[in-house]
Design a protein around this motif. Structure first.
Motif, mmCIF file in Angstrom:
data_model
loop_
_atom_site.group_PDB
_atom_site.id
_atom_site.type_symbol
_atom_site.label_atom_id
_atom_site.label_comp_id
_atom_site.label_asym_id
_atom_site.label_seq_id
_atom_site.Cartn_x
_atom_site.Cartn_y
_atom_site.Cartn_z
ATOM 1 N N THR A 292 1.973 12.904 1.668
ATOM 2 C CA THR A 292 1.267 11.898 2.458
ATOM 3 C C THR A 292 -0.008 12.468 3.065
ATOM 4 O O THR A 292 -1.053 11.805 3.081
ATOM 5 N N VAL B 85 1.872 7.469 -2.758
ATOM 6 C CA VAL B 85 1.201 7.108 -1.507
ATOM 7 C C VAL B 85 -0.268 6.784 -1.760
ATOM 8 O O VAL B 85 -0.821 5.864 -1.138
ATOM 9 N N ASN C 242 7.199 3.613 1.273
ATOM 10 C CA ASN C 242 7.979 4.771 1.708
ATOM 11 C C ASN C 242 9.477 4.524 1.612
ATOM 12 O O ASN C 242 10.244 5.471 1.365
#
Length: 340
Positions: free
Chosen positions: A132, A221, A259
């Motif tokens: 991330t 991500v 997520n």
């Protein structure tokens, strides 16, 4: 003459009106089903296209799973390898032996379970954090961003066997790169530690797992960040929100659906990981890195007790199903609470 021309015009208009409903089927026109046979063919086409995937799923997963469940109820040892169908019926003895935590077999399985849980938490947490952070860092445009993205994806693109074997050489005590950098170059360690045996094997295993899986988090991500409107960040900047406030109030809430799926996939991959510990340690993994996948392998193919190993595999499957169902239930409730 005028009346004749008018009659011809009216006749042409009538012919065009009659011919208008007739539609010719072109290359992009969907053909109509004519009769019961055509309707049946149209309804059966999706199932026919799914048939190869269903057959492969049946051959690769479902049939071996059913055979493994059947084996877990048999007293299958090396004496019945040639004719394992003749092995005595054990009932639930293999399961009771596996969950008897006062006995050596159950105690070893419980220790392996705790090691796997700790390894999964460390690996998934670090993978998510590093991936991330890298995706957020490469969100803005700057020179060399494409090259950094390609470099970050290199561990994910490498074959797992080549990558883990390379790490096994790097973790060698006397001539490995890790000890050369930590001890010879930086002087962090007092001596040359063993990384593939003893307590340090857990950190070696976690390092390889994180190195191998964090680019996947970075990729997912990064794709999720493309769906966040830039106007939200611009409005937040005008209101005086800093970078951390934007990440906390905009980025992370927007990435919540991504997520949720990402963490579940990483959990299943890491908890079931067999290739990484097997390539690092071989058949006999150290006690601190005795993952449950390696433990089941040893119970089945080292001690030749296939019935007990199959029972352990079924217990692992049930545990993963329960955790997955509970996770999906909690995340769906949280999503409905946020939407409501």
């Amino acid at each position: 003459m005028t009346a004749l021309t008018t009659a011809h015009d009216e006749h042409d208009k009538h012919d065009k009106a009659v011919a208008a409903p007739v539609r010719k089927e072109g290359p992009g026109t969907r053909p109509r089903a004519r009769g019961p046979r055509g309707r049946l063919r149209r309804l059966a086409l999706p199932y026919f296209l799914l048939l190869p995937a269903l057959l492969l799923e049946l051959l690769v997963h479902l049939i071996p799973m059913a055979v493994g469940i059947f084996m877990s109820f048999k007293e299958l040892t090396q004496f019945y390898i040639r004719d394992w169908g003749a092995a005595p019926w054990a009932g639930l003895d293999n399961y009771s032996l596996s969950v008897d935590f006062d006995a050596p077999v159950g105690e070893a399985l419980l220790h392996s379970f705790f090691v796997t849980c700790a390894f999964t938490v460390v690996s998934v947490g670090l993978c998510w954090l590093i991936g991330t952070a890298a995706a957020l860092f490469l969100q803005d445009h700057f020179r060399g961003r494409g090259l950094l993205r390609a470099l970050f994806l290199t561990p994910y693109a490498l074959p797992v066997y080549a990558a883990v074997i390379t790490w096994a050489f790097m973790f060698q005590r006397d001539n490995g790169l890790v000890n050369h950098v930590l001890h010879d170059q930086l002087g962090i360690t007092d001596g040359r530690p063993f990384w593939l045996i003893g307590d340090n094997s857990f950190f070696a295993l976690a390092t390889v797992s994180v190195w191998k899986h964090w680019p996947f988090v970075f990729l997912i991500v990064t794709a999720g960040l493309q769906n966040i409107p830039k106007e939200l960040y611009e409005a937040a900047a005008i209101d005086g929100a800093g970078m951390w406030q934007q990440i906390r109030r905009i980025t992370l809430p927007s990435l919540r659906p991504v997520n949720q799926v990402l963490v579940l996939v990483l959990f299943l991959w890491t908890f079931n990981d067999f290739n990484t510990p097997y390539l690092l340690f071989g058949d006999a993994a150290p006690e601190s890195a005795d993952l449950i996948s390696i433990h089941i392998y040893q119970s089945s193919f080292v001690t030749w007790n296939f019935g007990t190993g199959a029972a352990m595999s079924v217990l692992l499957l049930l545990f993963l199903l329960v955790v997955t169902a509970a996770y999906l239930l909690l995340t769906s409730r949280g999503r409905r609470a946020v939407d409501g």
